[in-house]
Design an enzyme around this catalytic site. Sequence first.
Site: not given
Ligand code: NAD
Ligand code: WQD
Length: 341
Positions: A125, A154, A150
């Site tokens: 991330s 990562k 969290y």
């Molecule tokens: P998500 O929660 O939709 O999907 C994650 C899935 O993993 C879920 O279905 C959950 O049930 C499963 N899971 C979690 N822990 C588990 C475990 N111990 N055993 C088996 N299954 C398990 O999340 P996502 O948005 O699809 O994110 C996927 C990956 O990408 C994550 O590692 C997250 O940290 C990373 N990521 C997400 C974002 C984002 O904004 N969505 C941004 C950067 C990185």
């Molecule tokens: C985006 C912008 C909020 C909700 C997060 C994690 C990051 C990564 C991606 C996993 C910000 C604003 C939001 C609302 C708002 N995930 N906002 N009103 O914080 O950039 O990133 O997701 O790795 O680690 O921190 O994403 O979608 O929460 O926010 O104004 O109700 O929208 O303040 O500026 P963020 P977000």
Amino acid sequence: MKILITGGAGFIGSHTILEILEHTDWTPISLDSFINSEPRTFDRIKDITGTEVKNYALDLRNLEDCRQVFEENEFAGILHFAALKAVGESVQKPLLYYQNNIQGLLNLIDLQMEYGVPHHIYSSSCTVYGSAKELPVSESTPSGQAESPYGWTKVMSEEILKDIALSSESLNVLALRYFNPVGAHSSGKLGELPKGVPNNLVPYITQTAVGVREKLTIHGDDYETRDGTCLRDYIHVTDIASAHLAAMKHLLEGKQRAPFDFINLGSGIGVTVKEAVDAFIKVNQVHLNYAIGPRRSGDVAAIYADNTKALSVLGWKPIRDLDEMMRSAWKWQQELGRQSL
Ligand code: NAD
Ligand code: WQD
């Protein structure tokens, strides 16, 4: 050729399964405990592609349970999405996050090494950059910073994977650092299903527009950005998914030079909260109730990606713009109606 998808029922994992089914002859096998998702995702995937995807409803925290998956299948590679991802929850429950995200990773790697699976793509991330001083953020920007438990999972996971890959003769790891994945499959039949009240902007927007939430609060308009609201790099989930296919092909073809590498996955374009809201309203022609509120603690003013390494190394670049992200997210919310997890 079988590919293990951990977290295959989740937002990004499920879209990656769709990309695999639509564009390759690989067989995706999922391992997902449904801790943050629901089994119905696999019905949705079948509805779109006609393919029934096998899921092992197991928890990665239990190594012995998960051994079955490796006993029953020979994998060419692993896409490791499974993790808990709610920043605020991780501050309240750090132990849960370290156990789930770190113990889960250690168990997976343990099995991966024991069963000789050579390739691992890890979901990292932009959170590993913390509050970056220079924009855009490239892979040479200092990382190893985090603002939450969290985020630390990562950072630590990347370190763990790097150490193990460097010490191993046979393991190749590529960490993909996603910026802000949003949007939904073009069919509108698969998208993000947040648990409870969404923290993330786009699900909050769509849930407000559909009437589940009363009002979107924009968290602060006094930042040093062009309109005072925070600036982020939103990237379509299908583009993120297609990058995983490119990344896995890169490893399968033996093109990665070092045992461990990392690549940003972003659009390369900074968009403010206000611009995102305006795009949603414009492309979907719907009313959105919103107001400006105070800053949200922990938010950085601005971050967006330099995504040139992804193009030069993987030959990947995003092709879906902000309008498409907002259009597909709304199509999915309409399919979902007022349902949430
Ligand atoms: P998500 O929660 O939709 O999907 C994650 C899935 O993993 C879920 O279905 C959950 O049930 C499963 N899971 C979690 N822990 C588990 C475990 N111990 N055993 C088996 N299954 C398990 O999340 P996502 O948005 O699809 O994110 C996927 C990956 O990408 C994550 O590692 C997250 O940290 C990373 N990521 C997400 C974002 C984002 O904004 N969505 C941004 C950067 C990185
Ligand atoms: C985006 C912008 C909020 C909700 C997060 C994690 C990051 C990564 C991606 C996993 C910000 C604003 C939001 C609302 C708002 N995930 N906002 N009103 O914080 O950039 O990133 O997701 O790795 O680690 O921190 O994403 O979608 O929460 O926010 O104004 O109700 O929208 O303040 O500026 P963020 P977000």
